[in-house]
Design an enzyme around this catalytic site. Structure first.
Site, mmCIF file in Angstrom:
data_model
loop_
_atom_site.group_PDB
_atom_site.id
_atom_site.type_symbol
_atom_site.label_atom_id
_atom_site.label_comp_id
_atom_site.label_asym_id
_atom_site.label_seq_id
_atom_site.Cartn_x
_atom_site.Cartn_y
_atom_site.Cartn_z
ATOM 1 N N GLU A 177 78.657 87.160 38.219
ATOM 2 C CA GLU A 177 77.805 86.131 37.641
ATOM 3 C C GLU A 177 77.559 86.542 36.188
ATOM 4 O O GLU A 177 77.122 87.668 35.939
ATOM 5 C CB GLU A 177 76.465 86.042 38.388
ATOM 6 C CG GLU A 177 75.647 84.905 37.825
ATOM 7 C CD GLU A 177 74.280 84.712 38.475
ATOM 8 O OE1 GLU A 177 73.978 85.405 39.468
ATOM 9 O OE2 GLU A 177 73.537 83.865 37.959
ATOM 10 N N ARG A 226 77.845 99.043 48.538
ATOM 11 C CA ARG A 226 77.815 99.070 47.088
ATOM 12 C C ARG A 226 77.700 100.494 46.585
ATOM 13 O O ARG A 226 77.280 101.393 47.318
ATOM 14 C CB ARG A 226 76.679 98.203 46.544
ATOM 15 C CG ARG A 226 75.280 98.718 46.864
ATOM 16 C CD ARG A 226 74.211 97.947 46.087
ATOM 17 N NE ARG A 226 74.438 96.511 46.112
ATOM 18 C CZ ARG A 226 74.570 95.748 45.006
ATOM 19 N NH1 ARG A 226 74.478 96.269 43.817
ATOM 20 N NH2 ARG A 226 74.745 94.459 45.115
ATOM 21 N N LYS A 284 70.780 95.038 37.370
ATOM 22 C CA LYS A 284 70.942 94.286 36.119
ATOM 23 C C LYS A 284 69.590 94.031 35.462
ATOM 24 O O LYS A 284 69.483 94.044 34.248
ATOM 25 C CB LYS A 284 71.586 92.931 36.424
ATOM 26 C CG LYS A 284 73.084 92.953 36.591
ATOM 27 C CD LYS A 284 73.561 91.512 36.774
ATOM 28 C CE LYS A 284 75.010 91.440 37.196
ATOM 29 N NZ LYS A 284 75.390 90.075 37.596
#
Ligand code: ATP
Ligand code: MG
Length: 563
Positions: free
Chosen positions: A36, A263, A273
């Site tokens: 994204e 992850r 982020k």
């Protein structure tokens, strides 16, 4: 690593891919990396990039780069551009397969109309708070709202008017009609469309209804005929909805298969982020590409070679359970790569003058010095020598501590590749700091070899004062000294964990002449000091170097301890 760990076995994802190919389920493997564009990519994304592009390459398929740009309020052109640069820099190529989820909005909308028409979706007039309140909990079923049984024709009409811009943000949503009592909260009539009067960085003002991620993602995969949709573990509970969307939208077989993996978490590193954005916005770092940031642009500016990141991704592999990887493994991969490839140079970071009193004043000579003992093909270079040299302050003491074998009055050391010199005395300033060192050299020791084979315990590096290049050198250390920077006591700001000394700027460093014309991004080893890279802040005649890593590799020791 023990021998057995390096034999190529397939991880669980590659096993699935290999089995699917063998069974003839797909002719070509198609994966995708779907960021994204709401921030810069980081080392966690690098794991996903290496995995997706790596699988495509290994099985002769392809990997798409796709912007998952369904949330216009957080997405920006700057991020889009950085993502392409970063993926390319990591060494991967998507060829012609660059896509934007927003280019599929028309098709996604059509499918949503199909769902509404089939009675598989409806327009709900609840506010986001009401939707949330009725969703129930893990132990308690959700409660259907009043709009759940709205006739399909009425929902369709409302949906079209939502698209036409008749209603304000947040006033209505479209929801899948599945099961408000489902044990899986994600199946309790999830929202698939919302109203958002916001311009989009890629498609502009074309839309005021936007698909939700969980609805959009499977359709993006289906449109691109992705075969294996690899994502992180938190999407495991979303998989039933992923499959539901593809089935109910009546997509032709074979359907993409979602596979989850753990992850990457790294010690001493914040990876969210949101937190990285905070560091940038509050100017706690130099920017997204600060050499201490775990972003790919930060790692690049830090001088980390892309090959080291790919090697790191290979070594950590993929697993189904979350874990935290020691950042020292990454540093180990960096050292391995640089040890093999980085040319050696001499640089004095905290200089003090060494005068060789019996060396003829004004005379110079050149010594041939090996560029990389690990790489014979790297050859040799000529290094200037003269009466006055720069050496490290740390390589000289007036009174040596125990086991100190470098320069002190009376002691002899080797100047790397040049001569043996014996210290005759030091000059100090009023504060007692050594400002100049005096020595005599042995003219018979040219090249640094003792003529009589006598033992000299230390070899130090040096730079000829008359030929030195002045530079700024920035020493970097972990931004967070704590292994788990997220683990702060209640009420404490996680940013208080930042180590203010994680960047130390040294000016007046002296480098050998071979470093005069270095270009931004060039890496080398400063002998005995560490690995360094030329920073973009460099100006003509005054390079700026960043320390990539020190020479000391603690990983091997840790690995041994762990057995
Ligand atoms: P967001 O909360 O904004 O979605 P994100 O980290 O998931 O953050 P994306 O841009 O959605 O960011 O991520 C793109 C891809 O990278 C996804 O497939 C995601 O699973 C993967 N990814 C993100 N972080 C990691 C990580 N730490 N380790 C491995 N893969 C990751
Ligand atoms: Mg995400």
């Amino acid at each position: 690593m023990p021998e057995s760990d390096t034999t190529p076995t397939l991880d669980f994802i590659r096993e699935i891919v290999a089995d699917d190919l063998k069974a003839g389920k797909h002719a070509v493997v198609v994966t995708r990396f779907p960021p994204e564009p709401n921030g810069y990519l980081h080392i966690g994304h690098a794991k996903s990039i290496c995995l997706n592009f790596g699988i495509a390459a290994q099985f002769g398929g392809r990997c798409h780069l796709r912007y998952d740009d369904t949330n216009p309020t957080k997405e920006e052109m700057e991020y889009i551009e950085s993502i392409e640069r970063d993926v390319r820099w990591l060494g991967f190529d998507w060829g012609a397969h660059l896509y934007f989820a927003s280019d599929y909005f028309e098709q996604m909308y059509a499918w949503a109309e199909l769902l509404v028409t089939k009675g598989k979706a409806y327009v709900c007039d609840c506010t986001p708070d009401e939707v949330r309140a009725r969703r129930g909990t893990l132990t308690e079923a959700g409660r259907p709202g009043a709009h759940r049984d709205r006739p399909a024709a009425e929902s369709l009409d409302l949906f079209r008017r939502m698209r036409a811009g008749e209603f304000p943000d947040g006033s209505r949503v479209v929801r899948a009609r599945i099961d408000m009592a489902s044990g899986n909260v994600n199946m309790r009539d999830p929202v698939i469309y919302r109203i958002l009067h916001a311009a989009h960085p890629h498609v502009g003002d074309a839309w005021c209804v936007y698909p939700m991620y969980d609805y959009a993602h499977p359709l993006e995969d289906a449109i691109e005929r992705i075969t294996h949709s690899i994502c992180t573990l938190e999407f495991e509970d979303h998989r039933p909805f992923y499959d539901w969307v593809i089935d109910e939208c009546e997509i032709a077989e074979p359907h993409p298969r979602q596979i989850e993996f753990a992850r990457l978490n790294l010690t001493n590193t914040v990876m969210s982020k949101r937190k990285l954005l905070q560091l940038v916005q509050e100017r706690l770092v130099r920017g997204w590409d600060d050499p201490r940031m775990p972003t790919i642009s930060g790692l690049r500016r830090r001088g980390v070679p892309p090959a080291a990141i790919r090697d790191f991704a290979d070594r950590i592999g993929v697993a189904k359970r979350d874990s935290t990887v020691d950042v020292q493994l990454l540093e180990h991969c960096v050292r391995e790569e640089l040890n093999a490839r980085a040319p050696r140079r001499m640089a004095v970071l905290r200089p003090v003058r060494l005068v060789i009193d019996n060396y003829p004043e004004g005379e110079h000579e050149k010594f041939e010095v090996v560029n990389n003992p690990e790489d014979p093909a790297a050859g040799t270079r000529q290094v200037e020598f003269g009466q006055t040299l720069w050496i490290e302050q740390d390589d000289v003491r007036e009174t040596p501590p125990p086991k100190y074998w470098r320069l002190f009055p009376g002691n002899e050391v080797r100047l790397r590749s040049a001569y043996l010199v014996r210290c005759t005395g030091v000059v100090k300033d009023a504060s007692g700091a050594i400002v100049e060192v005096h020595a005599t050299y042995d003219p018979a020791s040219s090249g640094g070899n003792a003529p009589d084979g006598r033992k000299v315990k230390s070899t130090i590096h040096w730079v000829a004062a008359d030929h030195a290049v002045e530079a700024e050198v920035r020493l970097y250390d972990h931004l967070f000294p704590a292994a788990d920077p997220g683990a702060v006591p209640e009420g404490t700001d996680w940013k208080t964990g930042i180590n203010p000394a994680s960047e130390e700027v040294l000016s007046g460093c002296r480098l050998e002449a071979a470093l005069a014309g270095v270009g931004v991004g060039e890496r080398c080893q400063f002998e005995r000091v560490g690995y360094f890279v030329v920073d973009p802040d460099s100006t003509a005649g005054r390079p700026v170097f960043n320390r990539i890593v020190t020479l000391k590799d603690t990983w091997a020791r840790i690995e041994k301890k762990q057995g």
